[in-house]
Design a protein around this motif. Structure first.
Motif: not given
Length: 467
Positions: A234-239, A248-249, A263-264
């Motif tokens: 549901g989320s990811t951190k990039i830089d 946020e599912k 549509s992820c």
């Protein structure tokens, strides 16, 4: 004496510099600026001789007259039959406010005049021209009217196109204006903050949102070494920047097809960084992003500035159609068309034929492949994913009974207001007859909820109307 000679030489050098500068400027003007000045809608030379020529008519693909001229009180008057409906396509021809649309771009054809040369001017003196040529468009009047009805009270654009031939069936931009009452309405038109003079189909630049993921998917497949398996939480951190999915599912364990179907965001954000900006940019440019689209009207360039100093966050955002990526609705319709057409991108056509006063076709726009967007096998994979998106994903509201539809939704964040709602797609999936792009500006809801049903209805009506 010596001082006088030096002074004379200095003056001569100065005169020579001025002369050379003048020659350079005139040469620059003739090479780079003359054409734009000549075709400027406010250039009064465009009006020379018009009073003596019956301006040609403009008709739709079936011969329905959309605009024509007639003589009143000793002068020719331009008549627009359908008020606002073709304001951004045909434009206007007004002595005070200039020209726009096809009235500008096809001015010489509509007046049946050639380029201004000594030979042509002499010919016109001997045999004066009194009647202009007719333009036959690819537009279907019924589909144009039907499409516009879905945008009433909204801001946005719809472009419906034949993906095989490039012929445009409808091209609507809202809000619009009435060219027949241009003088009376001018002050209100130019003061309207919603910009009714703007042809959003070709000059509206929007973040494409998740519709851009079809291009990211092509880049991923072409790259070849991208791991299609992914676990979405549901989320990811990039830089240091947090990318989130809708609501946020998390989607759990998915592959490329599921990522496009549902549509992820996090999938495409991470994979976009892995693919790299050069590959993403290469694919984008094959679909005429960053390039001038050859068309009967002047089209603003879509943009993806991947050649700059874009970092990982920028590339991740671009991979999901956010950040610095901006697209026109016409360009997005060409993306859908290219996938529908087995990877071949065809030139969009608005003017089908130019017909002389005697009924002879003197010019025509032929179907032309202008780019190889991707290989047919990859286009087929993307098409199948888009079909699944309509069957079980975010594009369900575009489904048509007994017709297989391919589609992709998009919801683009808008820093100045509510989200934009997008949909691109085509039908029937196996033998596409119609491709479409719908953008609802500041709609405030998702592309699946707002844009997909509109696209569905227009695709169905087009399939039922046009042979």
């Amino acid at each position: 004496m010596e001082k006088e000679v030096k002074r004379i030489i200095t003056i001569l050098i100065g005169i020579c510099i001025l002369f050379v500068s003048l020659v350079i400027y005139i040469s620059y003007f003739q090479i780079f600026k003359a054409e734009s000045v000549k075709m400027n809608s406010y250039n009064k030379r465009l009006w020379i001789g018009e009073e003596k020529i019956l301006r040609g008519s403009i008709m739709d693909r079936n011969g329905k007259i959309l605009a024509y001229s007639e003589k009143r009180d000793g002068s020719y008057n331009r008549i627009y039959n359908y008020e606002n409906l073709y304001s951004h396509i045909i434009g206007y021809n007004h002595r005070e406010y200039g020209k726009a649309g096809l009235e500008l771009e096809y001015n010489n054809a509509l007046l049946n005049i050639s380029e201004s040369t000594t030979l042509n001017e002499l010919k016109n003196i001997i045999v004066p021209n009194t009647e202009g040529n007719t333009l036959q468009l690819t537009i279907d009047h019924h589909i144009q009217e039907y499409s516009r009805n879905f945008l009433k009270g909204k801001k946005g654009s719809i472009v419906a196109i034949n993906p095989t031939t490039g012929e445009i069936y409808s091209m609507v931009s809202m809000p619009d204006f009435n060219p027949s009452t241009l003088k009376e309405d001018w002050d209100n038109i130019v003061e309207d903050e919603n910009s009714p003079l703007l042809n959003r189909a070709i000059s509206g630049l929007y973040q494409p949102g998740s519709t851009f993921k079809v291009l990211t998917s092509i880049a991923a497949i072409e790259k070849g070494n991208v791991d299609e398996k992914y676990k979405c939480t549901g989320s990811t951190k990039i830089d240091g920047y947090n990318f989130k999915d809708y609501n946020e599912k998390g989607h759990g364990n998915i592959d490329l097809e599921d990522a496009l179907v549902y549509s992820c965001n996090t999938y495409f954000a991470e994979r976009g960084v892995e693919i790299g900006k050069e590959k993403l940019g290469e694919v984008a440019e094959r679909f005429f992003i960053n390039k001038k689209i050859p068309f009967d009207l002047q089209v603003d360039k879509s943009s993806f500035p991947y050649k700059g100093s874009a970092g990982k966050t920028d590339i991740a955002a671009a991979s999901i159609g956010q950040g610095e990526v901006l697209m026109t609705p016409l360009n997005m319709a060409m993306v859908a068309s290219g996938i529908a057409n087995g990877g071949d991108v065809v030139k969009p056509i608005l003017v089908k034929e130019t017909i002389s006063p005697k009924g002879r076709v003197i010019d025509s726009n032929k179907t032309q492949i202008i780019s190889k967007g991707t290989e047919i096998s990859i286009a087929s994979k993307i098409k199948n994913m888009m079909v699944e998106g309509v069957k079980r994903g975010t594009s369900k509201n575009a489904s048509i009974d007994s017709v297989e539809v391919a589609g992709k939704t998009g919801t683009a964040q808008n820093s100045s207001g509510k989200d934009h709602a997008w949909f691109i797609g085509f039908a029937p999936a196996e033998e596409p007859k119609i491709a479409i792009a719908v953008i609802l500006e500041e709609e405030g809801s998702s592309g699946g909820q707002a844009a997909a049903p509109i696209a569905r209805n227009i695709m169905l009506e087009t399939l039922n109307t046009i042979n």
